[in-house]
Design a protein around this motif. Structure first.
Motif, PDB file in Angstrom:
ATOM      1  N   TRP A 120       0.854  -1.179   0.000  1.00 43.68           N
ATOM      2  CA  TRP A 120       0.000   0.000   0.000  1.00 43.68           C
ATOM      3  C   TRP A 120       0.894   1.233   0.000  1.00 43.68           C
ATOM      4  O   TRP A 120       1.962   1.243   0.597  1.00 43.68           O
ATOM      5  CB  TRP A 120      -0.984  -0.019   1.159  1.00 43.68           C
ATOM      6  N   LYS A 121       0.433   2.276  -0.686  1.00 41.90           N
ATOM      7  CA  LYS A 121       1.293   3.428  -0.939  1.00 41.90           C
ATOM      8  C   LYS A 121       0.799   4.677  -0.222  1.00 41.90           C
ATOM      9  O   LYS A 121      -0.307   5.148  -0.451  1.00 41.90           O
ATOM     10  CB  LYS A 121       1.386   3.708  -2.438  1.00 41.90           C
ATOM     11  N   LYS A 122       1.629   5.199   0.660  1.00 40.48           N
ATOM     12  CA  LYS A 122       1.413   6.500   1.281  1.00 40.48           C
ATOM     13  C   LYS A 122       2.771   7.201   1.296  1.00 40.48           C
ATOM     14  O   LYS A 122       3.579   6.995   2.181  1.00 40.48           O
ATOM     15  CB  LYS A 122       0.854   6.380   2.695  1.00 40.48           C
ATOM     16  N   TRP A 125       5.833   2.963  -1.151  1.00 45.02           N
ATOM     17  CA  TRP A 125       5.166   1.679  -1.017  1.00 45.02           C
ATOM     18  C   TRP A 125       5.559   1.003   0.291  1.00 45.02           C
ATOM     19  O   TRP A 125       6.743   0.869   0.591  1.00 45.02           O
ATOM     20  CB  TRP A 125       5.497   0.761  -2.187  1.00 45.02           C
ATOM     21  N   ASN A 126       4.564   0.616   1.084  1.00 43.90           N
ATOM     22  CA  ASN A 126       4.765  -0.199   2.268  1.00 43.90           C
ATOM     23  C   ASN A 126       4.527  -1.658   1.889  1.00 43.90           C
ATOM     24  O   ASN A 126       3.758  -1.950   0.968  1.00 43.90           O
ATOM     25  CB  ASN A 126       3.793   0.217   3.371  1.00 43.90           C
ATOM     26  N   ASN A 127       5.159  -2.564   2.656  1.00 46.43           N
ATOM     27  CA  ASN A 127       5.203  -3.943   2.206  1.00 46.43           C
ATOM     28  C   ASN A 127       5.023  -4.920   3.368  1.00 46.43           C
ATOM     29  O   ASN A 127       5.660  -4.772   4.415  1.00 46.43           O
ATOM     30  CB  ASN A 127       6.576  -4.176   1.549  1.00 46.43           C
ATOM     31  N   LEU A 128       4.131  -5.902   3.193  1.00 48.62           N
ATOM     32  CA  LEU A 128       3.948  -7.005   4.131  1.00 48.62           C
ATOM     33  C   LEU A 128       3.994  -8.290   3.310  1.00 48.62           C
ATOM     34  O   LEU A 128       3.122  -8.530   2.476  1.00 48.62           O
ATOM     35  CB  LEU A 128       2.609  -6.876   4.859  1.00 48.62           C
ATOM     36  N   VAL A 185       7.275  -1.089   6.733  1.00 47.56           N
ATOM     37  CA  VAL A 185       6.099  -0.238   6.931  1.00 47.56           C
ATOM     38  C   VAL A 185       6.498   1.019   7.693  1.00 47.56           C
ATOM     39  O   VAL A 185       7.210   0.931   8.697  1.00 47.56           O
ATOM     40  CB  VAL A 185       4.996  -0.996   7.722  1.00 47.56           C
ATOM     41  N   ASP A 186       6.025   2.158   7.228  1.00 45.14           N
ATOM     42  CA  ASP A 186       6.217   3.413   7.951  1.00 45.14           C
ATOM     43  C   ASP A 186       5.070   3.549   8.952  1.00 45.14           C
ATOM     44  O   ASP A 186       4.066   4.207   8.696  1.00 45.14           O
ATOM     45  CB  ASP A 186       6.238   4.588   6.981  1.00 45.14           C
ATOM     46  N   PHE A 187       5.209   2.900  10.094  1.00 43.20           N
ATOM     47  CA  PHE A 187       4.134   2.846  11.077  1.00 43.20           C
ATOM     48  C   PHE A 187       3.740   4.239  11.583  1.00 43.20           C
ATOM     49  O   PHE A 187       2.561   4.526  11.788  1.00 43.20           O
ATOM     50  CB  PHE A 187       4.541   1.970  12.260  1.00 43.20           C
ATOM     51  N   ALA A 188       4.721   5.117  11.792  1.00 41.90           N
ATOM     52  CA  ALA A 188       4.425   6.445  12.329  1.00 41.90           C
ATOM     53  C   ALA A 188       3.580   7.256  11.356  1.00 41.90           C
ATOM     54  O   ALA A 188       2.620   7.924  11.748  1.00 41.90           O
ATOM     55  CB  ALA A 188       5.722   7.178  12.654  1.00 41.90           C
ATOM     56  N   ASP A 189       3.910   7.204  10.087  1.00 45.82           N
ATOM     57  CA  ASP A 189       3.201   7.996   9.081  1.00 45.82           C
ATOM     58  C   ASP A 189       1.772   7.506   8.897  1.00 45.82           C
ATOM     59  O   ASP A 189       0.850   8.307   8.697  1.00 45.82           O
ATOM     60  CB  ASP A 189       3.953   7.938   7.755  1.00 45.82           C
ATOM     61  N   ILE A 190       1.565   6.212   8.992  1.00 44.91           N
ATOM     62  CA  ILE A 190       0.246   5.644   8.710  1.00 44.91           C
ATOM     63  C   ILE A 190      -0.620   5.533   9.962  1.00 44.91           C
ATOM     64  O   ILE A 190      -1.815   5.837   9.936  1.00 44.91           O
ATOM     65  CB  ILE A 190       0.394   4.260   8.044  1.00 44.91           C
ATOM     66  N   PHE A 197       7.656   2.754  17.119  1.00 41.89           N
ATOM     67  CA  PHE A 197       8.580   1.741  17.631  1.00 41.89           C
ATOM     68  C   PHE A 197       8.431   0.397  16.921  1.00 41.89           C
ATOM     69  O   PHE A 197       9.356  -0.426  16.906  1.00 41.89           O
ATOM     70  CB  PHE A 197       8.381   1.552  19.137  1.00 41.89           C
ATOM     71  N   LEU A 198       7.264   0.140  16.300  1.00 43.13           N
ATOM     72  CA  LEU A 198       7.050  -1.138  15.624  1.00 43.13           C
ATOM     73  C   LEU A 198       7.971  -1.314  14.418  1.00 43.13           C
ATOM     74  O   LEU A 198       8.266  -2.446  14.017  1.00 43.13           O
ATOM     75  CB  LEU A 198       5.591  -1.269  15.177  1.00 43.13           C
ATOM     76  N   LYS A 199       8.442  -0.202  13.870  1.00 45.06           N
ATOM     77  CA  LYS A 199       9.312  -0.287  12.693  1.00 45.06           C
ATOM     78  C   LYS A 199      10.600  -1.032  13.018  1.00 45.06           C
ATOM     79  O   LYS A 199      11.155  -1.744  12.167  1.00 45.06           O
ATOM     80  CB  LYS A 199       9.620   1.121  12.169  1.00 45.06           C
ATOM     81  N   ALA A 200      11.091  -0.857  14.247  1.00 38.02           N
ATOM     82  CA  ALA A 200      12.350  -1.496  14.646  1.00 38.02           C
ATOM     83  C   ALA A 200      12.132  -2.754  15.473  1.00 38.02           C
ATOM     84  O   ALA A 200      13.100  -3.459  15.784  1.00 38.02           O
ATOM     85  CB  ALA A 200      13.200  -0.496  15.429  1.00 38.02           C
ATOM     86  N   GLN A 201      10.894  -3.034  15.840  1.00 37.76           N
ATOM     87  CA  GLN A 201      10.622  -4.178  16.721  1.00 37.76           C
ATOM     88  C   GLN A 201      10.343  -5.432  15.906  1.00 37.76           C
ATOM     89  O   GLN A 201       9.561  -5.414  14.950  1.00 37.76           O
ATOM     90  CB  GLN A 201       9.426  -3.882  17.629  1.00 37.76           C
TER      91      GLN A 201
END
Length: 222
Positions: A120-122, A125-128, A185-190, A197-201
């Motif tokens: 998904w793109k914000k 592109w974020n990726n799972l 995923v850019d958790f903070a932006d979305i 913190f989830l980005k590094a966890q």
């Protein structure tokens, strides 16, 4: 489904009235979930161009006591879909927190494994993405997989004192064993700075579940 252990306090502002945080082995989870709606019907009818689409959501787990029995459910922090009409209906009528973004997915079924990816793109592109073996196993009783998948109620915070409750019916799911995964995923932006913190966890678990027919029941107000 990518599942993270988090502090309960960051979820307090999202907690609907008459619910409490549900945990497994004293662990509070949030999950990043990607899936695809297929053959979707609204009150028994297909809406043209809105039957098959991707969704990615960030959710956590709650329970509500009803007539001395606990109902286990989920609360969605944010749900991402690719079609504006879905967002409009969900946010306007059901008071959910949907966002419309460009999305795409891929399912690769090779001789050795399954590769499933949602993007998904914000801004970017974020990726799972998950790579799994091809052997299905039933979700085991009292397992982490059961806790994550076996919540059959949804709760939405309407106001500080009002909560929407709806039922979700589906058979017990099967899961594939995860071989590898990628989460970018850019958790903070979305989802907000509190989830940065989830980005590094590293997630406590990542698994791929086999989908099924699902029925969502009408809601009621608590």
């Amino acid at each position: 489904m990518a599942n993270y252990s988090v502090d309960k306090e960051i979820l307090e502002k999202y907690l609907p009235n008459k619910t409490e945080i549900d945990t497994w082995n004293d662990t509070c989870y949030v999950s990043l979930v990607g899936f695809r709606f297929m053959e979707t019907k609204l009150r028994g009818f297909k809406v043209p161009f809105h039957t098959d689409f991707e969704e990615v959501n960030l959710r956590f787990y709650v329970r509500h006591k009803d007539n001395e029995k606990w109902k286990r459910g989920v609360v969605f922090i944010k749900e991402i879909v690719p079609k504006p009409a879905l967002t409009f209906v969900a946010n306007t009528i059901y008071k959910e927190n949907y966002m419309t973004l460009p999305m795409k997915h891929s399912w690769t079924n090779s001789a050795e494994n399954l590769i499933v990816e949602y993007q998904w793109k914000k801004g970017r592109w974020n990726n799972l993405k998950v790579i799994a073996d091809k052997y299905l196993s039933l979700v085991k009783a009292d397992s982490e997989e059961e806790f994550i998948t076996e919540h059959y109620w949804g709760y939405t915070k309407l106001t500080g004192s009002k909560t929407s409750e709806y039922g979700v019916e589906h058979p017990k799911w099967y899961v594939y064993q995860t071989l590898d995964y990628l989460i970018d995923v850019d958790f903070a932006d979305i989802y907000g700075s509190e989830f940065n913190f989830l980005k590094a966890q590293k997630p406590t678990s990542v698994f791929l579940a086999e989908g099924s027919e699902i029925q969502v029941k009408s809601n009621r107000i608590l």
